[in-house]
Design an enzyme around this catalytic site. Structure first.
Site, PDB file in Angstrom:
ATOM      1  N   GLY A 146      37.473  18.154  86.418  1.00 35.02           N
ATOM      2  CA  GLY A 146      36.602  19.254  86.032  1.00 35.02           C
ATOM      3  C   GLY A 146      36.132  19.071  84.609  1.00 35.02           C
ATOM      4  O   GLY A 146      35.982  17.955  84.128  1.00 35.02           O
ATOM      5  N   CYS A 147      35.943  20.160  83.927  1.00 35.01           N
ATOM      6  CA  CYS A 147      35.453  20.147  82.555  1.00 35.01           C
ATOM      7  C   CYS A 147      36.442  19.428  81.634  1.00 35.01           C
ATOM      8  O   CYS A 147      37.637  19.735  81.627  1.00 35.01           O
ATOM      9  CB  CYS A 147      35.255  21.582  82.080  1.00 35.01           C
ATOM     10  N   PHE A 148      35.939  18.479  80.845  1.00 37.17           N
ATOM     11  CA  PHE A 148      36.848  17.733  79.966  1.00 37.17           C
ATOM     12  C   PHE A 148      37.439  18.606  78.873  1.00 37.17           C
ATOM     13  O   PHE A 148      38.501  18.298  78.346  1.00 37.17           O
ATOM     14  CB  PHE A 148      36.219  16.465  79.405  1.00 37.17           C
ATOM     15  N   TRP A 149      36.788  19.697  78.514  1.00 38.23           N
ATOM     16  CA  TRP A 149      37.349  20.590  77.489  1.00 38.23           C
ATOM     17  C   TRP A 149      38.710  21.124  77.918  1.00 38.23           C
ATOM     18  O   TRP A 149      39.622  21.259  77.107  1.00 38.23           O
ATOM     19  CB  TRP A 149      36.429  21.770  77.213  1.00 38.23           C
TER      20      TRP A 149
END
Length: 186
Positions: free
Chosen positions: A17-20
């Site tokens: 998913g989102c790398f953050w």
């Protein structure tokens, strides 16, 4: 474009998913020495965030995790990875939809490939999720660091809406589940 590794360190390249979200979790994990958000697994050379978000590059948002195997194993890295995203949804994590958000492990050598297969088989046998794991297992080829504003995004933007609503709950869940593996900060 593999980052320079210190003697004895290893690298894991993971997309969930989102790398953050992944970066925020792995930043807190004991034995991890560096986490860089970026892109891997696609065709475009030096892609931009906008290009990756379009879904046209084939790249996934990933984190490249440098760790000390004397303190944490690749298997333990994967245990954390599987605990903080849903490996049963194809090309999706929550509201983030597209191949750039796929669950993927880019293995750096045959040992990592075998460990990843063993970990996924273990979770499948334990029936941790009601649906099958769809995490892609692929050989690592190249990693492109994301733009500077993506690095340490959660740490630098804790009051941003996405950070409060999506990332903070994942980090809290991780910290509760892996309390004994957190980095101690002064």
């Amino acid at each position: 474009m593999n980052p320079t590794q210190n003697s004895g360190s290893q690298t894991a390249t993971l997309g969930g998913g989102c790398f953050w979200c992944l970066e925020a979790v792995f930043d807190d994990l004991k034995g991890v020495t560096d986490v860089v958000s970026g892109y891997s697994g696609g065709r475009a050379v030096n892609p931009t965030y906008q290009q990756v978000c379009s879904g046209s590059t084939g790249h996934a948002e990933v984190v490249q995790v440098t760790f000390d195997p004397a303190q944490i194993s690749f298997g333990e890295i994967l245990e954390v990875f599987f605990s903080v995203h849903d490996p049963t949804t194809l090309n999706r994590q929550g509201a983030d939809v597209g191949t750039q958000y796929r669950s993927v492990i880019f293995y750096h050598d045959e040992e990592q490939k075998q460990v990843a297969q063993d970990v996924m088989r273990h979770f499948e046998q334990q029936r941790v999720w009601s649906d099958p794991i769809v995490t892609q297992l692929a050989p690592f080829e190249v990693f492109y660091p994301a733009e500077d504003y993506h690095q340490e995004y959660f740490a630098n933007n804790p009051h941003q809406f996405y950070c409060q609503v999506v990332i903070a709950p994942k980090v809290a869940k991780f910290r509760k589940q892996f309390l004994d593996r957190l980095v101690t900060r002064r």
